[in-house]
Design an enzyme around this catalytic site. Sequence first.
Site, mmCIF file in Angstrom:
data_model
loop_
_atom_site.group_PDB
_atom_site.id
_atom_site.type_symbol
_atom_site.label_atom_id
_atom_site.label_comp_id
_atom_site.label_asym_id
_atom_site.label_seq_id
_atom_site.Cartn_x
_atom_site.Cartn_y
_atom_site.Cartn_z
ATOM 1 C CG ASP A 114 -2.064 0.956 1.134
ATOM 2 O OD1 ASP A 114 -2.379 1.391 0.010
ATOM 3 O OD2 ASP A 114 -2.665 1.275 2.173
ATOM 4 C CD GLU A 152 -9.074 6.005 -4.585
ATOM 5 O OE1 GLU A 152 -10.020 6.412 -3.890
ATOM 6 O OE2 GLU A 152 -8.095 5.430 -4.104
ATOM 7 C CE LYS A 182 -7.778 2.032 -3.999
ATOM 8 N NZ LYS A 182 -6.668 2.457 -3.089
ATOM 9 C CB THR A 200 -11.308 1.948 -2.454
ATOM 10 O OG1 THR A 200 -10.453 2.243 -1.345
ATOM 11 C CG2 THR A 200 -11.732 3.235 -3.148
ATOM 12 C CG PHE A 202 -10.386 1.740 4.218
ATOM 13 C CD1 PHE A 202 -10.307 0.942 3.087
ATOM 14 C CD2 PHE A 202 -10.014 3.060 4.108
ATOM 15 C CE1 PHE A 202 -9.853 1.444 1.868
ATOM 16 C CE2 PHE A 202 -9.555 3.585 2.903
ATOM 17 C CZ PHE A 202 -9.469 2.774 1.781
#
Length: 335
Positions: free
Chosen positions: A26, A112, A148, A172, A194
């Site tokens: 990440d 994203e 994303k 996400t 998350f």
Amino acid sequence: MTPPKKKAKKESALDQLKQMTTVVSDSGEIQAIKEYEPTDATTNPSLIYKAAILDEYSDLVENAIQYGKEKNQEMNGMEKDDKRLVSMILDKLAVNFGAEISKIVPGYVSTEVDARLSFDMQGTIEKARHLISLYMEMGIDKSRILIKVASTWEGIQAAKVLESEGITCNCTLLFSLAQAIAAAEANATLISPFVGRILDWHKKNSGKESYERFEDPGVVSVSSIYNYYKKFGYKTIVMGASFRNTDEIIALAGCDRLTISPSLLQKLKNSTEKVEKILSPDGGKYEGKKISLDEKAFRWMLNSDAMATEKLAEGIRGFTSDIEKLEEVIRSKLA
């Protein structure tokens, strides 16, 4: 005299974890990704912003600016601070980082969509198609890329359309079973619940300073989503994200994928704690019934979850803020 036998070196927690879970980096920092040899890598606007202001990635930034200027000329020119020009540069910059990362990892790279499109289904679809076209221009097949999208109703429905076109998606900013179910029903390739941000909310609102490993609300949430998917046969990949500590990671060993920051990857690499497989496809631990969600039911179920509602909104605002900071960096270089 027989020399004493050397003790076998213990495997690191990271190496043990890799045997039961696909480990994902990440980070937007290419050197950090190289060090830990992950299978996949994820980026987001915050990570791209942090990397883009470092001198070592200035060539990627300059390339994106030059690309934007050339495209600008092809479109008969616009003012240098025009939103569309900056947007073109940001898209190219995200793809430049993704392209470099794709040279290091053998699997997926996640890129994203602009968080400001979180409630714009068509805008999300168009942006995703554009990002894929930029990757294709660089000779990178769309099968390597996960787009994303925010796990709003609009984002998830955009993912449904994109998946039907062969563009794989990562839903996400996901904090709840409602979002996970909608994403699976949309045939999203992957979701990113998350973990750490769920913990943050519960610590803030309960006044509790810490939780035992398997009582961590983020761990409980992701475990429940994982078991729901496996019980009802969904193929969507569960990738835990946004970890606050290694306890959360180890508690989710066996999850399809886990995306982990370089600092926590280093801690796992330095640790020799024994890692047990906690989650398993045949676990069958979800005891509830299958839930069917249309738009009204989704919105109501999400609205009924204060944590998920607040963290989704906060996450969209946070990513938007970092996009705007990155735009200012680009504008300063165009001046």
